[in-house]
Scaffold this motif. Structure first.
Motif, mmCIF file in Angstrom:
data_model
loop_
_atom_site.group_PDB
_atom_site.id
_atom_site.type_symbol
_atom_site.label_atom_id
_atom_site.label_comp_id
_atom_site.label_asym_id
_atom_site.label_seq_id
_atom_site.Cartn_x
_atom_site.Cartn_y
_atom_site.Cartn_z
ATOM 1 N N GLU A 4 80.870 19.734 25.602
ATOM 2 C CA GLU A 4 80.996 20.983 25.701
ATOM 3 C C GLU A 4 80.977 21.465 27.044
ATOM 4 N N ILE A 5 81.742 22.520 27.431
ATOM 5 C CA ILE A 5 81.949 23.195 29.044
ATOM 6 C C ILE A 5 81.301 24.628 28.721
ATOM 7 N N LEU A 6 80.333 24.680 29.515
ATOM 8 C CA LEU A 6 79.650 26.158 29.446
ATOM 9 C C LEU A 6 79.961 26.964 30.919
ATOM 10 N N ILE A 7 80.594 28.104 30.734
ATOM 11 C CA ILE A 7 81.053 28.859 31.940
ATOM 12 C C ILE A 7 80.221 30.136 32.028
ATOM 13 N N ASN A 8 79.434 30.104 33.221
ATOM 14 C CA ASN A 8 78.368 31.354 33.497
ATOM 15 C C ASN A 8 79.008 32.148 34.592
ATOM 16 N N VAL A 9 79.439 33.483 34.347
ATOM 17 C CA VAL A 9 80.036 34.141 35.445
ATOM 18 C C VAL A 9 79.017 35.269 35.634
ATOM 19 N N THR A 10 78.878 35.414 37.078
ATOM 20 C CA THR A 10 78.552 36.877 37.705
ATOM 21 C C THR A 10 79.513 37.180 38.534
ATOM 22 N N PRO A 11 79.215 38.475 39.120
ATOM 23 C CA PRO A 11 80.137 38.948 40.268
ATOM 24 C C PRO A 11 80.079 38.021 41.421
ATOM 25 N N GLN A 12 79.058 37.496 41.752
ATOM 26 C CA GLN A 12 78.883 36.908 42.942
ATOM 27 C C GLN A 12 79.017 35.511 42.691
ATOM 28 N N GLU A 13 79.045 34.900 41.567
ATOM 29 C CA GLU A 13 78.967 33.370 41.594
ATOM 30 C C GLU A 13 79.422 32.985 40.066
ATOM 31 N N THR A 14 80.206 31.970 40.010
ATOM 32 C CA THR A 14 80.705 31.441 38.712
ATOM 33 C C THR A 14 80.218 29.768 38.783
ATOM 34 N N ARG A 15 79.596 29.582 37.694
ATOM 35 C CA ARG A 15 78.999 28.140 37.472
ATOM 36 C C ARG A 15 79.605 27.562 36.444
ATOM 37 N N VAL A 16 80.145 26.358 36.260
ATOM 38 C CA VAL A 16 80.688 25.613 35.111
ATOM 39 C C VAL A 16 79.712 24.129 35.017
ATOM 40 N N ALA A 17 79.190 24.046 33.842
ATOM 41 C CA ALA A 17 78.392 22.852 33.495
ATOM 42 C C ALA A 17 79.209 22.246 32.527
ATOM 43 N N MET A 18 79.205 20.798 32.559
ATOM 44 C CA MET A 18 79.909 19.960 31.601
ATOM 45 C C MET A 18 78.700 19.316 30.748
ATOM 46 N N VAL A 19 78.630 19.345 29.546
ATOM 47 C CA VAL A 19 77.615 19.023 28.736
ATOM 48 C C VAL A 19 78.059 17.788 27.801
ATOM 49 N N GLU A 20 77.307 16.731 27.744
ATOM 50 C CA GLU A 20 77.969 15.599 26.850
ATOM 51 C C GLU A 20 76.685 15.275 25.873
ATOM 52 N N ASN A 21 76.896 15.436 24.619
ATOM 53 C CA ASN A 21 75.924 14.980 23.717
ATOM 54 C C ASN A 21 74.574 16.014 23.907
ATOM 55 N N LEU A 24 73.330 17.630 30.211
ATOM 56 C CA LEU A 24 74.154 17.890 31.418
ATOM 57 C C LEU A 24 74.503 16.871 32.009
ATOM 58 N N GLN A 25 75.834 16.805 32.253
ATOM 59 C CA GLN A 25 76.564 15.775 33.038
ATOM 60 C C GLN A 25 76.906 16.073 34.616
ATOM 61 N N GLU A 26 77.669 17.310 34.699
ATOM 62 C CA GLU A 26 77.905 17.863 36.056
ATOM 63 C C GLU A 26 77.875 19.193 35.851
ATOM 64 N N ASP A 262 70.502 28.418 29.604
ATOM 65 C CA ASP A 262 69.153 28.134 28.967
ATOM 66 C C ASP A 262 69.212 27.519 27.717
ATOM 67 N N LEU A 263 70.383 27.789 27.092
ATOM 68 C CA LEU A 263 70.709 27.177 25.723
ATOM 69 C C LEU A 263 70.510 25.590 25.767
ATOM 70 N N TYR A 264 71.066 25.130 26.712
ATOM 71 C CA TYR A 264 71.032 23.710 26.721
ATOM 72 C C TYR A 264 70.275 23.121 28.016
ATOM 73 N N SER A 265 69.126 23.969 28.472
ATOM 74 C CA SER A 265 68.366 23.771 29.315
ATOM 75 C C SER A 265 69.039 23.219 30.871
ATOM 76 N N VAL A 266 70.241 23.915 30.882
ATOM 77 C CA VAL A 266 70.892 23.606 32.051
ATOM 78 C C VAL A 266 70.178 23.947 33.548
ATOM 79 N N GLU A 267 69.393 25.026 33.246
ATOM 80 C CA GLU A 267 68.739 25.616 34.336
ATOM 81 C C GLU A 267 67.797 24.681 34.801
ATOM 82 N N ASP A 268 66.936 24.228 34.116
ATOM 83 C CA ASP A 268 65.937 23.076 34.305
ATOM 84 C C ASP A 268 66.460 21.924 34.798
#
Length: 483
Positions: A4-21, A24-26, A262-268
C-alpha cells in the motif's frame, strides 16, 4: 506480497510511505521550502572549467554552483563529436541544457548531466541516446522482445533512445505508443523553452512528490494508494486518468479522524529510523553510523544465545540482520559506500548464505545497489545509489551541543579544564576573587567530589573562588570571570 502507498499532505509538506505487509519499507518527504531538484532541467552557464578534475562548475540559478563531470556530457552533437577532455567539451561562459541527477548534499552542490532523461509511466525517454533497453526486472524473454520491438517500430529512424520500465510488462502496444508520442511532445516543448530561457533559468520541473509516487512507485503489487487530502486526491485522479488509468481505481481518499500515518505506526517507525540502534527480534541488534564518507553497520548478537551452538547462533543473527539491513537502507535512504560488519562466521557455506540473503532482500529496493566483495577483514563492502538526502539529513540537523561529534566531555574533564583556566587567570591578572559560570552537573561535581581539590587550589592562588550555575550552558561550556 501486499503493498500500500500512503500519502500524507499538509500545506508545508508531502510525505509518501510505502508499506509492505503492514510494515513500512520506504518514506519520501518533500517540503515546500526545500523541494528536491532531481529531474529538473536548467539552462546552465559554465562558470569554471577544471581540467585537473575533468569537470566544470555551472551556474543554474542555485545558491551553490552545480558540478558536471566530463563523463556526464553527451557527445552526439557535431560540436563535441570526437572531443574527450573537459577543455575540449566546455568553455567558460558557454550555455547548455543540463539535468540534475543528484540534489545538493551537505556542502556539495547539485550533480548535473547533459544525458537528459524524461520518464513517463512505461518509458524513459533519452533524446541524446540511440539505443532501446528493457528493464532487467522484466525476465520473460518473449515479453522483453515484444516491448523492444514495439518501441523500435514506433521510433522509426528518429534515432532517439528509450528504456522500457518494469511497469510496461504486459501493457498493450497502443499504451506504449501513446507514451512515446507524449514524451516526444514534451521534449519539443522543453527544447522550445530552452531556446527562450536565460542563463540559470529552470526549463522543466519534475512532477511533485504525490504524482511522482503514482508514476514511479505504483506497480502491480500495490493494492491501494490512500491519500488524506481531498484536494490532492482529486488532483491525482485527474492525473491518473490522463497518464496512468490502471491506477485510478486503486486511489482512495482517507477521511478518517486518526492521522493516516498512525494507522500503520509509520510515525513510530520514522522515529526509530533516526536511532543508531536497531533491535532485531531474536535479541541481536544493529548499530548504524552515518558519516560524510560512508555508512557503517555493525551486527551484534546482543541477548540472543540460540539453542544449539555459537556458530548456529551467529548464523541465525546474521541472516536476520541481512533482512533488517536491506530494509533500513531503504527506510533511511542510505547511499554511497556502505560497510557491513557481520558477526564473524567460520563456516564458508554460512557466509555465502548470508550474502545471498542480503542480495535477495535488496532486490525490492528501487535504488540500484552493488555488493562488491567481502574484505580480508570479513567486512561486506557495498554501494547504493544516492540521489537525495538521507532521512536523517532531511529531518535532523547538527547537534548544537556536541557539534555533530556524537559525544560530550564528561563533567570531570570539564572540572579539570576549569582548574587549569583558574591557574592561568590567577597568574596573569590581579583580582580579589574569581567567579566560575558552568552547567549544573559541573558545579555539583566541583562542590562535592572535587571540593578538597578546590580548597587546595584556593589556598594555592590565595583568592576565593565562587560558583554560579548557568542553566543555558551546555556541559562543556564554562567561563572564569575576574572580580
Amino acid at each position: 506480497m501486499s503493498e500500500e502507498i500512503l500519502i500524507n499532505v499538509t500545506p508545508q509538506e508531502t510525505r509518501v510511505a510505502m508499506v509492505e505487509n503492514g510494515v513500512l519499507q520506504e518514506v519520501f518527504i518533500e517540503r515546500e521550502r526545500s523541494l528536491g531538484l532531481v529531474g529538473n532541467i536548467y539552462k546552465g552557464v559554465v562558470c569554471r572549467v577544471l581540467p585537473g578534475m575533468q569537470a566544470a562548475f555551472l551556474d543554474i540559478g542555485l545558491e551553490r554552483a552545480a558540478f558536471l563531470h566530463a563523463s556526464d556530457i553527451a557527445t552526439r552533437d557535431a560540436e563535441s563529436e570526437g572531443a574527450s577532455t573537459i577543455s575540449q567539451l566546455l568553455r567558460d561562459g558557454q550555455e547548455l541544457m543540463v539535468q540534475v541527477i543528484k540534489d545538493p548534499l551537505g556542502t556539495k552542490g547539485a550533480r548535473l548531466t547533459t544525458h537528459i532523461t524524461i520518464p513517463s509511466r512505461y518509458l524513459v525517454f533519452m533524446p541524446y541516446a540511440t539505443n532501446v533497453g528493457v528493464s532487467q526486472k522484466i525476465e520473460d524473454e518473449t515479453e522483453r522482445q515484444r516491448l523492444k520491438q514495439v518501441v523500435l517500430d514506433d521510433a522509426g529512424d528518429e534515432g532517439l533512445g528509450y528504456i522500457v520500465r518494469t511497469a510496461a510488462e504486459g501493457v498493450p502496444d497502443a499504451a506504449l505508443r501513446s507514451d512515446m508520442a507524449f514524451l516526444r511532445r514534451l521534449w519539443g516543448a522543453i527544447q522550445e523553452r530552452g531556446r527562450q530561457a536565460g542563463a540559470g533559468e529552470m526549463v522543466h520541473e519534475d512532477l511533485p512528490l504525490s504524482k511522482r509516487a503514482l508514476r514511479d512507485l505504483v506497480g502491480v503489487e500495490v493494492e491501494k494508494v490512500r491519500v488524506d487530502s481531498r484536494e490532492t486526491h482529486a488532483s491525482l485522479v485527474r492525473f491518473g486518468e490522463q497518464f496512468v488509468p490502471e491506477v485510478v481505481e486503486r486511489l482512495e481518499y482517507y477521511p478518517g479522524e486518526r492521522p493516516i500515518f498512525d494507522l500503520y505506526s509509520v510515525e513510530d517507525e520514522i522515529q526509530r529510523a533516526l536511532d543508531r540502534k536497531v533491535q532485531l527480534k531474536s535479541g541481536g541488534y544493529l548499530i548504524i553510523d552515518q558519516t560524510e564518507a560512508m555508512t557503517t553497520i555493525d551486527v551484534n548478537t546482543g541477548a540472543y544465545v540460540g539453542h544449539r551452538n555459537l556458530e548456529e547462533t551467529i548464523f541465525k543473527t546474521n541472516l536476520e540482520a541481512a533482512q533488517a539491513i536491506a530494509r533500513q537502507l531503504r527506510l533511511r535512504n542510505l547511499g554511497g559506500i556502505i560497510i557491513i560488519d557481520f558477526i564473524d562466521m567460520s563456516d564458508e557455506d554460512h557466509k555465502r548464505q548470508v550474502l545471498r540473503a542480503l542480495e535477495r532482500h535488496l532486490e525490492r529496493d528501487h535504488a540500484r545497489s552493488h555488493i562488491s566483495e567481502v574484505s580480508s577483514l570479513g567486512l561486506v563492502q557495498m554501494t547504493r545509489k544516492r540521489t537525495r538526502e538521507s532521512l536523517e539529513h532531511v529531518l535532523c540537523g547538527v547537534c548544537p551541543t556536541c557539534n555533530g561529534r556524537g559525544s560530550l566531555k564528561t563533567p570531570e574533564t570539564v572540572v579539570y579544564e576549569i582548574f587549569r583556566e583558574i591557574l592561568r587567570e590567577a597568574r596573569q591578572y590581579d583580582a580579589e576573587q574569581l567567579l566560575v559560570l558552568a552547567a549544573h552537573e559541573v558545579v555539583d561535581l566541583l562542590l562535592d567530589e572535587e571540593s578538597t581539590s578546590l580548597a587546595e587550589l584556593e589556598s594555592f592562588i590565595g583568592k576565593p573562588i565562587k560558583f554560579q550555575v548557568e542553566s543555558l550552558y551546555t556541559q562543556e561550556q564554562y567561563d572564569v570571570v575576574l572580580m
